[in-house]
Design an enzyme around this catalytic site. Structure first.
Site, PDB file in Angstrom:
ATOM      1  CG  HIS A 243      -7.626   4.121   0.231  1.00  0.00           C
ATOM      2  ND1 HIS A 243      -7.064   3.565  -0.892  1.00  0.00           N
ATOM      3  CD2 HIS A 243      -6.688   4.962   0.755  1.00  0.00           C
ATOM      4  CE1 HIS A 243      -5.839   4.056  -1.044  1.00  0.00           C
ATOM      5  NE2 HIS A 243      -5.587   4.888  -0.058  1.00  0.00           N
TER       6      HIS A 243
ATOM      7  CD  GLU B  41      -6.706   6.640   5.663  1.00  0.00           C
ATOM      8  OE1 GLU B  41      -5.574   6.953   6.066  1.00  0.00           O
ATOM      9  OE2 GLU B  41      -7.054   6.726   4.468  1.00  0.00           O
TER      10      GLU B  41
ATOM     11  CG  HIS C 172      -1.112   6.901  -1.913  1.00  0.00           C
ATOM     12  ND1 HIS C 172      -2.296   6.998  -2.613  1.00  0.00           N
ATOM     13  CD2 HIS C 172      -1.399   6.231  -0.776  1.00  0.00           C
ATOM     14  CE1 HIS C 172      -3.275   6.427  -1.916  1.00  0.00           C
ATOM     15  NE2 HIS C 172      -2.750   5.946  -0.798  1.00  0.00           N
TER      16      HIS C 172
ATOM     17  CG  ASP D  74      -0.866   5.343   3.352  1.00  0.00           C
ATOM     18  OD1 ASP D  74      -1.180   5.405   2.143  1.00  0.00           O
ATOM     19  OD2 ASP D  74      -1.592   5.786   4.245  1.00  0.00           O
TER      20      ASP D  74
ATOM     21  CG  HIS E 125      -1.957   1.116   1.134  1.00  0.00           C
ATOM     22  ND1 HIS E 125      -3.284   0.864   0.867  1.00  0.00           N
ATOM     23  CD2 HIS E 125      -1.858   2.464   1.255  1.00  0.00           C
ATOM     24  CE1 HIS E 125      -3.958   2.012   0.851  1.00  0.00           C
ATOM     25  NE2 HIS E 125      -3.101   2.993   1.068  1.00  0.00           N
TER      26      HIS E 125
ATOM     27  CD  GLN F 296      -6.989  10.822  -2.370  1.00  0.00           C
ATOM     28  OE1 GLN F 296      -5.824  10.455  -2.377  1.00  0.00           O
ATOM     29  NE2 GLN F 296      -7.786  10.624  -1.331  1.00  0.00           N
TER      30      GLN F 296
END
Length: 428
Positions: free
Chosen positions: A210, A213, A59, A309, A57, A152
């Protein structure tokens, strides 16, 4: 004659004093006192040889963008999303590629040779998708890079995201992503989970959402994800990332949820470094810690992993592509301090995420790909404790990175002149 041989190695499963022989990019033998010549011999000196680290995971489209166009002063998730929204129109493909490639260089030096990165598709240009597809091509000889189509700003919340996600998948993105808790309503979030899982089922793709969260215990999209996994026969192909609302959920509800996740074959990815600083920001005291129920999930047989992350981006200003640092944070936050639990934390950055990514030929066994890391540590627990030096990183039977052993020079009367931290431990 072998291409490469490592001698006197310790393996994560506890085997010691073994030799590992490599030919044509594969492990061909593992046994003590292995005979036969080799083009290169590396003396492991009793230290740990592990399969490479895996980050399931990340970005990468945002990495190394810290301070662009401003810093996240509140430290909150939503301000990070807002800053990323301000930066997106300013991005160029060249800049995204340059930052991602710099990150991949660092990853290789740390023995991180497989990464799943979410790439934002809420951009009519799909600039990040194009950039990371190029990065994937460039790093293919040494990093297994898997891309997730990530809306996103919400699959339904962002105008055009439905079509953009399909375009990204058509371009060659590997995994279906989503963010149901960021939709405008709980109902829209649940509907997005259903739609995204149906897309994955139709296309034969993996799913990584996701999910929840948030500190809100009523954010329960993992329940819908579990149901859709079961309904569509996606078991073993679906992961829920973050799942931090689980930290605040009622124990009785979780006692029902976890067996359902195990039955459906849904994996769980925790991101301890980022969620320990992002979650609980609205609390005074007691302050929630932003971690899912990782050890409980493992006890149910749920496949679990730790992800990094972020690194130096709008959400997290630290990081160094070090999955041992991530394992250490997960160990502490989840209070996984028994010997077995600490070994599980090592597995959470190696075999666990490798299973989630469906990596072929992963591991230190005969027939596996000759991808491995020689660590300056006696075993997996010591590797986490020391964040140990990666003495050699091997891909396809070739050494692609080396780091000198960590060693201190001392000037103390009556004490040794050299100190190797990997040799300091309990005595008698």
């Amino acid at each position: 004659m072998f291409d490469l041989k490592l001698t006197n190695a310790t393996l994560p499963d506890g085997r010691t004093g073994v030799d590992i022989a490599i030919s044509d990019g594969r492990i061909v033998a593992i046994e003590p006192g292995l005979g036969g010549e080799a083009g290169e011999v590396i003396d492991a000196a009793g230290q740990l040889v592990s399969p490479p680290f895996v980050d399931c995971h990340f970005h990468m489209d945002a990495t190394l963008s810290l301070g662009m166009p401003r810093l996240n002063e509140s430290g909150r998730l939503l301000e990070g999303i807002q800053i990323w929204g301000e930066l997106k129109p300013l991005l160029t493909q060249e800049a995204v590629i340059d930052r991602a490639m710099a990150y991949c260089d660092l990853a290789v030096s740390q023995g991180l040779l497989a990464i799943r990165t979410h790439v934002d598709i809420c951009d009519d240009r799909l600039l990040g998708v194009e950039a990371l597809l190029e990065v994937k091509r460039l790093v293919a000889p040494y990093i297994d890079l898997q891309l997730v189509a990530f809306p996103q700003d919400g699959y339904y919340r962002y105008p055009g995201a439905v079509a953009l996600l399909d375009r990204a998948l058509d371009m060659g993105v590997d995994v279906v992503g989503g963010i149901p808790h960021f939709e405008r309503t709980m109902a829209d979030g649940a509907a997005s989970v259903t739609a995204l899982c149906e897309i994955a089922a139709k296309r034969g793709l993996l799913v990584d959402l996701h999910c929840d969260e948030t500190d809100d215990p009523m954010s329960r999209h993992i329940e819908t994800l579990t149901y859709e996994t079961q309904r569509l026969g996606l078991g073993g192909r679906v992961a829920g990332s973050h799942l931090t609302s689980m930290h605040s959920m009622d124990n009785y509800y979780v006692s029902k949820l976890l067996p359902l996740m195990a039955e459906a074959g849904v994996a769980a990815i925790a991101n301890p470094n980022i969620n320990i600083v992002i979650q609980g920001r609205h609390d005074t005291y007691p302050k929630r810690r932003g971690m899912n129920r990782f050890p409980e999930m493992l006890s149910y047989g749920i496949t679990g992993a730790f992800g990094q992350d972020c690194m130096m981006d709008p959400w997290y200003s630290l990081g160094q592509a070090d999955m041992l640092e991530v394992a250490s944070m997960g160990l502490h936050v989840a209070q996984m301090t028994s010997r077995d639990a600490m070994r599980q934390c090592f597995e959470a950055v190696t075999t666990g995420p490798a299973n989630i990514l469906h990596l072929d030929g992963y591991g230190i066994e005969v027939g596996c790909k000759a991808d491995m890391v020689l660590l300056q540590a006696a075993d997996a627990i010591e590797a986490i404790r020391l964040k140990s030096t990666r003495l050699a990183v091997i891909k396809g039977g070739k050494v692609i990175a080396r780091t000198a052993p960590r060693q201190a020079s001392l000037n103390l009367p009556g004490r040794p002149q050299q100190l190797d931290p990997s040799r300091v431990g309990p005595r008698g």
